[in-house]
Design a protein around this motif. Structure first.
Motif, mmCIF file in Angstrom:
data_model
loop_
_atom_site.group_PDB
_atom_site.id
_atom_site.type_symbol
_atom_site.label_atom_id
_atom_site.label_comp_id
_atom_site.label_asym_id
_atom_site.label_seq_id
_atom_site.Cartn_x
_atom_site.Cartn_y
_atom_site.Cartn_z
ATOM 1 N N ARG A 19 42.419 27.584 37.874
ATOM 2 C CA ARG A 19 43.263 26.713 37.036
ATOM 3 C C ARG A 19 44.097 25.783 37.904
ATOM 4 O O ARG A 19 44.805 26.246 38.797
ATOM 5 C CB ARG A 19 44.177 27.568 36.153
ATOM 6 N N LEU A 52 45.031 29.394 22.442
ATOM 7 C CA LEU A 52 43.859 28.511 22.535
ATOM 8 C C LEU A 52 42.924 28.558 21.332
ATOM 9 O O LEU A 52 41.973 27.787 21.269
ATOM 10 C CB LEU A 52 43.050 28.844 23.802
ATOM 11 N N ALA A 90 48.095 34.113 38.562
ATOM 12 C CA ALA A 90 46.785 34.729 38.811
ATOM 13 C C ALA A 90 45.723 33.659 39.043
ATOM 14 O O ALA A 90 45.586 32.737 38.246
ATOM 15 C CB ALA A 90 46.389 35.587 37.611
ATOM 16 N N TYR A 105 57.023 30.019 29.854
ATOM 17 C CA TYR A 105 56.433 31.046 30.705
ATOM 18 C C TYR A 105 56.276 30.531 32.132
ATOM 19 O O TYR A 105 55.956 29.358 32.340
ATOM 20 C CB TYR A 105 55.014 31.417 30.247
ATOM 21 N N ARG A 164 35.091 33.700 35.489
ATOM 22 C CA ARG A 164 36.411 33.352 36.021
ATOM 23 C C ARG A 164 36.536 31.832 36.143
ATOM 24 O O ARG A 164 35.531 31.128 36.285
ATOM 25 C CB ARG A 164 36.623 33.999 37.405
#
Ligand code: HEM
Length: 479
Positions: A349, A422, A190, A185, A346
């Motif tokens: 990352r 996860l 985002a 991927y 939020r």
């Protein structure tokens, strides 16, 4: 479309006082994370002061203030709770820190809460991370495109470690073309729009702005409070992160796609997209629901939400993007959920792939995965909440019907099991729901019996002090 403003006034953040990785992505090819144990506190204080000043021939800790030209390397430093104790913070001061940070990632309660069990349990972690008490500092070095710079700067740092810290291990990461991760991927699309953060190089998206205090201590957060710590010198412009080493079993993920795409009567690529919420080329299912298609312009890749109330675009039921897909669990956007709403949970990352790309012709036994930081102002309310609640449970979605009414279904029936990426995913109980139209989930297809394809190989809860906070700790340790 522009990002919507929130009610809070934009704070003036002194970018020069904030460690860079919190507020800006470095967009680099290589990373090396040094896992360090303090052997001499005073010498460590001296080392940290040199890193803050960029003296003694060492690179300077990178701040959130962008400089031109782009530097050769970027450097950030964080502490564990035992690390802060070794620097001289008192027990009373440490008691003011995030409760999960105080316990640390190897604590058995924390580990079982976030799904670090079985093979993923802390006792199996690599690089000295199995013994949380000895891990004090994480020093991360990022370099743009030169392995030689990585090695040269590493040698400078290692020379400076002598007499101050012991290197328990160094965890390397290497970017893959087009920001891909090992399951194929495209990643790094985002990120939260943080109120008051320096302008990003990525094109603006239409997502709501998130309060500064969700990522930096000392500023109002989404609940109107302020995350803080004592002493005061660490209470503003600092942040926390969960550092994770997540090993990905590409062969097992390919097998999962093969087996279950046949069961679901869809292509492997479509199932891969349903599991993530984005096609492997990055296009979101909300904007490309039936086929991957050519990559959408970067500026559009994050411009979507799940509940619109308009028949043509509404996806309350997850008919396009499953309610239990990875991106929807980790940021349900405007979907109705338990836990207030997505803006309270939020994370930023900053992780990159490690290990060689998988070649099915030569599977070998090399380890590969994702390593890096998941940054937030509250480990408990953000990283741990996401991991323990939204990724491991399926009852956080509130009752909601789409514009077609309740005969078409209800969101609560259209999610089951855990996040395929996860979750713990014990084959005895794992499941993933593909929603279909029908009252009470009657049109759904549920896939069951698959195992875990991502294993935790290491975890650390860290505290990134402000730059002035680093100076304070450096002096404290030398006092
Ligand atoms: C090896 C482990 C992981 C893999 C392979 C993975 C993969 C991905 C991919 C492909 C995306 C879509 C790209 C994007 O939207 O930027 C994504 C998004 C995301 N992931 Fe993960 N991820 C992993 C671990 C995690 C962890 C540990 C968390 C946090 C607990 C997390 C939270 C998120 C979030 C918040 C998003 C963005 C969702 C959105 O805003 O729409 N991921 N991940």
């Amino acid at each position: 479309m522009c990002a919507q403003p929130v009610a809070a006034p934009t704070p003036a953040i002194d970018y020069g006082d904030v460690q860079g990785t919190i507020l800006r992505g470095y967009r680099v090819d290589f990373a090396r994370h040094f896992i360090l144990s303090i052997t001499n506190a005073a010498a460590t204080g001296k080392l940290i002061q040199a890193l803050v000043d960029g003296s003694d021939g060492l690179p300077k800790i990178t701040t959130a203030r962008r400089t031109m030209p782009k530097p050769d390397c970027f450097l950030n430093l964080s502490f564990t709770c035992p690390g802060l104790a070794a620097m001289g913070l008192s027990a009373a001061e440490l008691g003011s820190f995030d409760a999960s940070f105080q316990l640390g990632a190897t604590n058995s309660k924390v580990a079982s809460n976030v799904g670090d069990v079985g093979d993923s349990a802390p006792q199996n972690w690599i690089g000295g991370l199995n013994n949380g008490g000895q891990v004090h500092l994480l020093l991360s070095l990022w370099v743009d495109d030169s392995l030689q710079v990585l090695e040269t700067v590493s040698a400078q740092l290692r020379a400076a470690f002598v007499g101050a810290v012991t290197e328990l291990s160094a965890q390397d990461a290497t970017a893959m073309p087009d920001n891909k991760v090992h399951f194929g991927y495209r990643d790094s699309i985002a990120q939260p729009n943080v109120l008051g953060a320096p302008p990003s190089k990525r094109p603006p998206d239409d997502q709501p702005v998130v309060a500064t205090g969700e990522f930096l201590l000392g500023y109002p957060n989404e609940s109107g409070g302020t995350y803080s710590v004592t002493p005061a010198q660490l209470a503003t412009n600092s942040s926390y992160a969960a550092f994770r080493i997540l090993e990905q079993d590409v062969a097992a993920f390919d097998e999962l796609l093969e087996t279950y795409s046949t069961q679901a009567g869809m292509s492997r690529e479509m199932l891969a997209a349903k599991i993530c919420g984005r096609w492997r080329n990055g296009n979101p299912l909300e904007l490309a629901p039936t086929e991957q298609g050519p990559v959408l312009p970067t500026a559009q890749l994050n411009n979507f939400t799940y509940v619109t109330g308009q028949t043509a675009t509404d996806d309350t039921l997850g008919l396009k993007c499953p309610v239990g897909s990875h991106i929807r669990r980790n940021n349900p956007r405007n979907e109705a959920v338990v836990g207030t709403d997505s803006s309270h949970h939020r994370i930023v990352r900053r992780a990159m792939p490690y290990g060689p790309p998988y070649d099915p012709q030569k599977p070998g036994d090399a380890a590969r995965g994702l390593v890096g930081y998941f940054i937030n102002a509250s480990v408990q309310n953000q990283f741990e909440f996401l991991t323990s609640q939204w990724n491991q449970q399926s009852d956080f979605v509130k009752s909601a019907v789409g514009p077609g009414g309740s005969n078409d279904g209800n969101a609560v029936f259209n999610i089951s099991g855990e996040d395929v990426f996860l979750g713990v995913n014990d084959p005895a109980s794992s499941s993933f729901t593909l929603a279909g139209v029908g009252k009470n989930g009657t049109g759904n297809t549920t896939l069951a019996g698959f195992g875990r394809t991502i294993t935790t190989r290491g975890g650390v809860y860290c505290f990134f002090p402000s730059i002035s906070g680093l100076g304070y700790l450096a002096s404290l340790a030398q006092a």
